[in-house]
Write a protein that holds these residues in place. Structure first.
Motif, short mmCIF file in Angstrom:
data_model
loop_
_atom_site.label_atom_id
_atom_site.label_comp_id
_atom_site.label_asym_id
_atom_site.label_seq_id
_atom_site.Cartn_x
_atom_site.Cartn_y
_atom_site.Cartn_z
N LYS A 125 -6.75 -23.44 -5.90
CA LYS A 125 -7.30 -23.41 -7.27
C LYS A 125 -6.23 -23.62 -8.33
O LYS A 125 -6.52 -23.63 -9.52
CB LYS A 125 -7.98 -22.05 -7.51
CG LYS A 125 -9.20 -21.81 -6.65
CD LYS A 125 -9.74 -20.41 -6.91
CE LYS A 125 -10.92 -20.08 -6.01
NZ LYS A 125 -11.40 -18.67 -6.23
N GLY A 126 -4.96 -23.74 -7.89
CA GLY A 126 -3.88 -23.94 -8.86
C GLY A 126 -3.28 -22.65 -9.38
O GLY A 126 -2.50 -22.67 -10.33
N GLU A 127 -3.63 -21.52 -8.77
CA GLU A 127 -3.08 -20.24 -9.22
C GLU A 127 -1.65 -20.07 -8.71
O GLU A 127 -1.26 -20.61 -7.67
CB GLU A 127 -3.94 -19.09 -8.69
CG GLU A 127 -5.36 -19.07 -9.24
CD GLU A 127 -6.14 -17.87 -8.73
OE1 GLU A 127 -5.52 -16.81 -8.49
OE2 GLU A 127 -7.36 -18.00 -8.55
N ASN A 128 -0.87 -19.31 -9.45
CA ASN A 128 0.49 -18.95 -9.03
C ASN A 128 0.46 -17.59 -8.38
O ASN A 128 0.08 -16.59 -9.01
CB ASN A 128 1.45 -18.93 -10.23
CG ASN A 128 1.70 -20.31 -10.77
OD1 ASN A 128 1.86 -21.26 -10.02
ND2 ASN A 128 1.73 -20.45 -12.09
N VAL A 129 0.83 -17.54 -7.10
CA VAL A 129 0.90 -16.27 -6.38
C VAL A 129 2.21 -16.24 -5.62
O VAL A 129 2.80 -17.29 -5.32
CB VAL A 129 -0.29 -16.09 -5.42
CG1 VAL A 129 -1.60 -16.08 -6.16
CG2 VAL A 129 -0.28 -17.18 -4.34
N ARG B 177 -6.37 -19.37 -3.26
CA ARG B 177 -5.88 -19.24 -4.64
C ARG B 177 -4.92 -20.36 -5.00
O ARG B 177 -4.92 -20.86 -6.12
CB ARG B 177 -5.24 -17.86 -4.81
CG ARG B 177 -6.24 -16.73 -4.65
CD ARG B 177 -5.63 -15.36 -4.78
NE ARG B 177 -5.30 -15.04 -6.17
CZ ARG B 177 -5.02 -13.81 -6.60
NH1 ARG B 177 -5.02 -12.80 -5.73
NH2 ARG B 177 -4.72 -13.60 -7.85
N LEU B 178 -4.09 -20.76 -4.05
CA LEU B 178 -3.19 -21.88 -4.29
C LEU B 178 -3.98 -23.17 -4.50
O LEU B 178 -3.62 -24.01 -5.33
CB LEU B 178 -2.22 -22.04 -3.13
CG LEU B 178 -1.13 -20.98 -3.02
CD1 LEU B 178 -0.36 -21.12 -1.70
CD2 LEU B 178 -0.16 -21.06 -4.19
N ASN C 166 3.08 -25.62 -3.57
CA ASN C 166 3.43 -24.63 -4.59
C ASN C 166 3.54 -23.22 -3.99
O ASN C 166 3.09 -22.25 -4.58
CB ASN C 166 2.38 -24.64 -5.71
CG ASN C 166 2.83 -23.84 -6.92
OD1 ASN C 166 4.01 -23.81 -7.26
ND2 ASN C 166 1.88 -23.17 -7.58
N SER D 124 -0.21 -26.75 0.72
CA SER D 124 0.16 -26.61 -0.69
C SER D 124 1.65 -26.90 -0.88
O SER D 124 2.47 -26.58 -0.02
CB SER D 124 -0.14 -25.19 -1.18
OG SER D 124 0.33 -24.99 -2.50
N GLU E 6 1.92 -9.66 -14.24
CA GLU E 6 0.50 -9.84 -13.93
C GLU E 6 0.13 -11.31 -13.70
O GLU E 6 -0.88 -11.62 -13.06
CB GLU E 6 -0.36 -9.28 -15.08
CG GLU E 6 -0.24 -7.78 -15.28
CD GLU E 6 1.04 -7.33 -15.99
OE1 GLU E 6 1.25 -6.11 -16.10
OE2 GLU E 6 1.83 -8.21 -16.43
N ALA E 7 0.94 -12.22 -14.23
CA ALA E 7 0.67 -13.65 -14.07
C ALA E 7 1.17 -14.20 -12.75
O ALA E 7 0.92 -15.37 -12.43
CB ALA E 7 1.30 -14.43 -15.22
N MET E 8 1.88 -13.39 -11.98
CA MET E 8 2.37 -13.80 -10.66
C MET E 8 1.98 -12.72 -9.66
O MET E 8 2.82 -11.95 -9.18
CB MET E 8 3.87 -14.02 -10.68
CG MET E 8 4.50 -14.46 -9.35
SD MET E 8 4.02 -16.09 -8.82
CE MET E 8 5.09 -17.09 -9.85
#
Length: 323
Positions: free
Chosen positions: A71-75, A68-69, A95, A93, A49-51
């Motif tokens: 915002k610093g989210e991991n997807v 989302r990237l 990341n 990005s 759920e965290a990815m």
């Protein structure tokens, strides 16, 4: 270096064990299985759920991933991605993570825009190629151009402190480290892969040279041999120019009789100080090792030539002459 994550949903202990032994950076499992993985090894475990995974079906999906990237989210971008949308993400990005299931897909992802994604998530169907994927993305450091140099002299020069670099890897004939008096002219010093009637092979060891010498390191850096320490990663170079990483287990610095070896490429001459012993070898242009005690003027050996100019190991634009 790229990150390699392995996704095991549904949970498969055999696959996860293989992934841990392969050296992946993290395991992704369902939230209820996190403790199971933590009981197998000290490692990073990520709940599924965290990815979250984003499927690219339209431009709107790409825009969602970009937001989302930001915002610093991991997807993760779902397998089936195409190059252009990933290029767009990489432009905004550092990341970016994508799903893959084959070595070919992993290599493609790692090379987009010449820098590639930050991480790949290997899906369960890619488990058979997992070891190869890890080796390609985490150990391979690309290819260097090696050239043949002509030995111009080999001289006894008395005693000096030399450094043995003992790695945690078993190296092969024709592999070693690039070392030299100048960062612009380094010699391929073969690991102790060859045995003779007096000494067993020690294929984990590179008797690399005098303490003051430069060693070519990962990330287009150099360092002095004397500064290497246990736990450092060093650049291992094969005679064909292919490279990989090895971790130092220990370094041994001892006083030994030394040789000064000089060689030329065109009008450029370089030098290196190596221990005067039969087990110390440089590499011929055909990839075979040749002991420094039989090396002679006119022999052809492999070197790397480069532009001089380093500050604390980093490349700089500066006029400099090293002898």
């Amino acid at each position: 270096m790229k990150k390699v994550l392995f996704k095991s949903v549904p949970f498969n202990k055999e696959h996860i064990t293989l992934a841990l032994e392969s050296g992946v950076d993290a395991i992704i499992v369902a939230a209820g299985d996190v403790k199971k993985v933590e009981s197998l090894a000290r490692c990073t475990v990520i709940a599924e759920e965290a990815m979250p995974v984003i499927v690219f079906d339209s431009k709107k999906d790409e825009e969602e991933a970009t937001a989302r990237l930001a915002k610093g989210e991991n997807v993760a971008i779902a397998r089936g991605w195409e190059i252009i949308p990933i290029e767009n993400l990489l432009a905004q990005s550092d990341n970016v993570t994508v799903e893959v299931a084959t070595l070919a897909e992993a290599k493609l992802a790692a090379g987009i825009l010449e820098r590639g994604v930050n991480a790949v998530v290997v899906l369960p169907e890619g488990v058979e190629e997992l070891k190869q994927i890890v080796a390609e993305l985490k150990l391979s450091q690309g290819t260097l151009d090696l050239v043949s140099a002509t030995v111009t002299s080999v001289q006894n020069v008395g005693l000096g402190h030399r450094v043995c670099v003992d790695t945690m890897s078993v190296l092969k004939t024709g592999q070693g480290m690039l070392v030299g008096n100048s960062s612009a002219f380094t010699f391929l010093v073969n690991a102790e892969t060859e045995r003779n009637e007096y000494v067993a092979a020690r294929p984990f060891r590179i008797n690399a040279g005098a303490v003051h010498a430069y060693a070519v390191m990962p990330g287009d850096r150099t360092t002095y041999l004397e500064e290497l320490a246990s736990g450092d990663e060093v650049l291992i170079v094969n005679h064909d120019g292919s490279t990989s990483l090895a971790t130092i287990g220990r370094c041994k610095t001892e006083v030994r009789p030394m040789l000064l070896i000089k060689a030329k490429v065109g009008g450029v001459e370089g030098a290196v100080f190596l221990q005067n012993a039969e087990t110390i070898r440089v590499v011929r242009k055909d990839g075979s090792p040749v002991s420094v005690v039989v090396l002679k003027e006119g022999d052809e050996i492999l070197v790397r030539t480069d532009a001089a100019g380093r500050h604390f190991g980093m490349r700089i634009q500066e006029e400099i002459k090293e002898g």
